[in-house]
Design an enzyme around this catalytic site. Structure first.
Site, short mmCIF file in Angstrom:
data_model
loop_
_atom_site.label_atom_id
_atom_site.label_comp_id
_atom_site.label_asym_id
_atom_site.label_seq_id
_atom_site.Cartn_x
_atom_site.Cartn_y
_atom_site.Cartn_z
CG ASP A 1 46.65 37.23 45.50
OD1 ASP A 1 45.88 37.00 46.74
OD2 ASP A 1 47.36 38.47 45.78
CB ALA A 2 41.02 34.46 45.12
CE LYS A 3 45.74 39.07 49.73
NZ LYS A 3 46.13 39.30 48.19
NE ARG A 4 37.03 34.18 45.41
CZ ARG A 4 36.78 35.31 44.76
NH1 ARG A 4 36.52 36.49 45.32
NH2 ARG A 4 36.52 35.11 43.66
CB THR A 11 45.80 33.83 48.68
OG1 THR A 11 44.87 34.61 47.57
CG2 THR A 11 47.26 33.72 47.98
#
Length: 276
Positions: A93-96, A120
């Protein structure tokens, strides 16, 4: 084996749609671990070992490691999961979300440094910010679509006047993930459990892509409503619970308590699927 193959296999083998989010907060650790960021690996590995046969995925949140300079512990944890729970896919879960050349580096970080099976991403810089992740065969990417935070309305729920049918932004993202962006079947969508009506709408627009659904547990999402809105026989869902499982007990029995809460949540989700 692709990420989607792994996800379906783990869902079937463990009879589970539950994902355990690994969001370690040392201030909430039990007993002698409390307040000690050097014990992040020990805490998370114990949770993994206690729940590996109950989940369809694990989801470590990279900021909870990086904030404590614990990226080395995250690397150890990823290796631990590959060794001790190889059947369970890991979603980083990094939401890059960045331009293509930078996205290439983030993709390398996620898939080569950490060995994640999926990541993510924020899609709001367009397809060229997503494409580098899709260059890794078999890996997955979940695009933020309709998130569970209240501020999600600020952008995601706005109408796009220039797009045919004037969809809301989250609806447009769902269509892109089901269609032109999903060239090799690697994309999924993040949809918050606090908005079951929107989960149902996303599922109608993207009937076969996997949905990562955070917000069950501490954030107040309804597990039964979530499954009924999102689960389809050919459209898998990954329902995430983090704090409710990680911190089910503040005592030395934290791992056993985490297992009990994971068992409870898994059973609730499975019961909902039976009547979905």
């Amino acid at each position: 084996m692709t990420f989607l193959d792994m996800l379906r296999a783990a869902t079937a083998q463990n009879r589970s749609m539950l994902c355990v989010g690994l969001d370690p907060e040392p201030s909430r650790f039990p007993g002698a671990m409390r307040g000690d960021p050097r014990r992040i690996y020990d805490f998370c590995a114990a949770i993994v070992d206690a729940t590996a046969d109950l989940v369809c995925a694990f989801k470590p949140q990279i900021a909870y490691f990086a904030a404590h300079r614990a990226e080395d512990q995250l690397e150890r944890l990823m290796q631990h999961m590959r060794t001790h729970a190889p059947q369970v896919p890991v979603i980083l879960d990094a939401k890059r979300g960045d331009i293509g050349s930078t996205a290439e580096q983030y993709a390398k970080e996620a898939f080569e440094r950490y060995g994640a099976d999926a990541v993510t991403l924020s899609p709001f810089m367009g397809f060229d910010s997503v494409q580098p992740y899709l260059e890794y065969p078999g890996k997955g990417a979940f695009l933020l679509c309709r998130t569970s935070n209240p501020g999600g309305d600020d952008l995601q729920n706005q109408t796009l006047a220039s797009v045919d049918g004037q969809p809301r932004l989250y609806e447009h993202v769902a269509r892109l993930a089901q269609g032109p962006w999903n060239r090799n079947g690697q994309l999924g969508l993040v949809v918050g459990a606090t908005y079951p009506a929107e989960i149902e709408r996303v599922r109608a627009l993207a009937p076969t892509v996997p949905l990562l659904i955070p917000g069950v547990g501490a954030q107040g999402g309804d597990a039964v409503a979530t499954v009924r809105a999102g689960w389809r026989a050919d459209g898998p869902i990954v329902v995430n619970s983090s704090r409710a499982i990680l911190y089910a007990s503040s005592g030395d029995d934290f791992a056993q308590a985490a297992r009990a809460e994971a068992e409870r949540t898994r059973a609730l989700l499975e019961a909902a699927r039976g009547v979905a």
